[in-house]
Design a protein around this motif. Structure first.
Motif, PDB file in Angstrom:
ATOM      1  N   TRP A 105     -29.098   6.420  -5.653  1.00  0.00           N
ATOM      2  CA  TRP A 105     -29.909   6.155  -4.474  1.00  0.00           C
ATOM      3  C   TRP A 105     -29.406   6.905  -3.251  1.00  0.00           C
ATOM      4  O   TRP A 105     -30.208   7.368  -2.432  1.00  0.00           O
ATOM      5  CB  TRP A 105     -30.001   4.657  -4.198  1.00  0.00           C
ATOM      6  N   ALA A 106     -28.106   7.038  -3.113  1.00  0.00           N
ATOM      7  CA  ALA A 106     -27.580   7.812  -1.983  1.00  0.00           C
ATOM      8  C   ALA A 106     -28.084   9.247  -2.069  1.00  0.00           C
ATOM      9  O   ALA A 106     -28.450   9.854  -1.056  1.00  0.00           O
ATOM     10  CB  ALA A 106     -26.061   7.761  -1.962  1.00  0.00           C
ATOM     11  N   LEU A 107     -28.127   9.782  -3.276  1.00  0.00           N
ATOM     12  CA  LEU A 107     -28.622  11.147  -3.475  1.00  0.00           C
ATOM     13  C   LEU A 107     -30.113  11.232  -3.140  1.00  0.00           C
ATOM     14  O   LEU A 107     -30.560  12.180  -2.491  1.00  0.00           O
ATOM     15  CB  LEU A 107     -28.353  11.584  -4.915  1.00  0.00           C
ATOM     16  N   TRP A 108     -30.914  10.225  -3.560  1.00  0.00           N
ATOM     17  CA  TRP A 108     -32.342  10.211  -3.240  1.00  0.00           C
ATOM     18  C   TRP A 108     -32.563  10.173  -1.725  1.00  0.00           C
ATOM     19  O   TRP A 108     -33.372  10.932  -1.192  1.00  0.00           O
ATOM     20  CB  TRP A 108     -33.024   8.988  -3.870  1.00  0.00           C
ATOM     21  N   ILE A 109     -31.861   9.288  -1.046  1.00  0.00           N
ATOM     22  CA  ILE A 109     -32.042   9.154   0.403  1.00  0.00           C
ATOM     23  C   ILE A 109     -31.667  10.454   1.103  1.00  0.00           C
ATOM     24  O   ILE A 109     -32.380  10.933   1.991  1.00  0.00           O
ATOM     25  CB  ILE A 109     -31.224   7.958   0.936  1.00  0.00           C
ATOM     26  N   ALA A 111     -31.688  13.392  -0.259  1.00  0.00           N
ATOM     27  CA  ALA A 111     -32.684  14.413  -0.637  1.00  0.00           C
ATOM     28  C   ALA A 111     -33.954  14.266   0.192  1.00  0.00           C
ATOM     29  O   ALA A 111     -34.537  15.268   0.618  1.00  0.00           O
ATOM     30  CB  ALA A 111     -33.003  14.313  -2.123  1.00  0.00           C
ATOM     31  N   TRP A 112     -34.403  13.039   0.414  1.00  0.00           N
ATOM     32  CA  TRP A 112     -35.598  12.843   1.250  1.00  0.00           C
ATOM     33  C   TRP A 112     -35.371  13.410   2.642  1.00  0.00           C
ATOM     34  O   TRP A 112     -36.239  14.080   3.201  1.00  0.00           O
ATOM     35  CB  TRP A 112     -35.948  11.367   1.363  1.00  0.00           C
ATOM     36  N   SER A 113     -34.206  13.151   3.192  1.00  0.00           N
ATOM     37  CA  SER A 113     -33.890  13.657   4.525  1.00  0.00           C
ATOM     38  C   SER A 113     -33.862  15.187   4.531  1.00  0.00           C
ATOM     39  O   SER A 113     -34.468  15.829   5.397  1.00  0.00           O
ATOM     40  CB  SER A 113     -32.547  13.090   4.979  1.00  0.00           C
ATOM     41  N   GLU A 114     -33.171  15.759   3.575  1.00  0.00           N
ATOM     42  CA  GLU A 114     -33.052  17.217   3.500  1.00  0.00           C
ATOM     43  C   GLU A 114     -34.398  17.878   3.193  1.00  0.00           C
ATOM     44  O   GLU A 114     -34.644  19.027   3.582  1.00  0.00           O
ATOM     45  CB  GLU A 114     -32.012  17.596   2.441  1.00  0.00           C
ATOM     46  N   SER A 149     -38.745  16.500  -4.914  1.00  0.00           N
ATOM     47  CA  SER A 149     -38.664  15.065  -4.623  1.00  0.00           C
ATOM     48  C   SER A 149     -40.049  14.419  -4.658  1.00  0.00           C
ATOM     49  O   SER A 149     -40.203  13.303  -5.147  1.00  0.00           O
ATOM     50  CB  SER A 149     -37.952  14.798  -3.303  1.00  0.00           C
ATOM     51  N   ARG A 150     -41.069  15.122  -4.167  1.00  0.00           N
ATOM     52  CA  ARG A 150     -42.429  14.580  -4.204  1.00  0.00           C
ATOM     53  C   ARG A 150     -42.898  14.388  -5.640  1.00  0.00           C
ATOM     54  O   ARG A 150     -43.424  13.336  -6.010  1.00  0.00           O
ATOM     55  CB  ARG A 150     -43.409  15.492  -3.462  1.00  0.00           C
TER      56      ARG A 150
END
Length: 193
Positions: free
Chosen positions: A94-98, A100-103, A114-115
């Protein structure tokens, strides 16, 4: 070194340092290769990051596919999917997902990946909800809308659990998600426990 091995190392470095603080030289050094080899395989830093994130997320999607192919009715699959999608233990996923969304706001390659991955999760939940509605197990006139609402709730609560560690416990997150899913689908909350 194989492309898959490079992606594994890239995931480890990015998970430890974050997308914003990771340089290609960091990944190359951790892998024991030259930056030129990284660029041979991935062309740009942005494409390397997108590929690394996709590689990490595919591990979770393998578990999702196994769940969807498993025996069991819609309630069992929904319960299992809510547990699978929600944060657990000390997972770095989840840290990686969050991150990634930011980046993704600055990296179009990462945003594309990510989409697409996010839509796969929502489509899987939509399928479970539609099957449950067809069987009369769920009251769900809009499986797609329900999937978006539930996944958005989990995403938002997971950000709180991951980023603001003492604001919300994982147990409370699960309780909130189970209650929302039950209300959304006309179930008793204990049916999703």
């Amino acid at each position: 070194m194989r492309r898959e091995d490079l992606l594994k190392v890239a995931c480890e470095v990015i998970a430890a340092q974050g997308f914003g603080h990771t340089r290609t030289v960091d990944i190359a050094q951790a892998a024991g290769v030259s930056q030129a080899l990284l660029f041979y395989h991935f062309e740009t830093k942005e494409k390397l990051f997108a590929a690394a994130f996709g590689y990490a997320a595919e591990r979770d999607l393998d578990n999702l596919e196994a769940l969807l192919e498993s025996a069991g009715g819609p309630v069992d699959k929904l319960r299992a999917m809510l547990k699978l999608y929600s944060p657990s233990g000390k997972s770095k996923s989840w840290a990686l997902w969050i991150d990634a969304w930011s980046e993704s706001m600055r990296n179009p390659s990462l945003e594309d990946v990510s989409r697409a991955l996010d839509l796969r999760w929502k489509d899987a939940l939509r399928g479970i909800l539609a099957a449950g509605a067809e069987e009369g197990v769920f009251r769900c006139p809009d499986p797609e809308g329900a999937a978006w609402r539930l996944m958005s709730l989990i995403d938002g609560l997971t950000v709180q659990v991951t980023v603001h560690k003492r604001m919300l416990t994982r147990a409370r997150l699960f309780e909130l998600v189970r209650t929302a899913a039950a209300v959304e689908l006309g179930l008793a909350p204990d049916q999703l426990a």
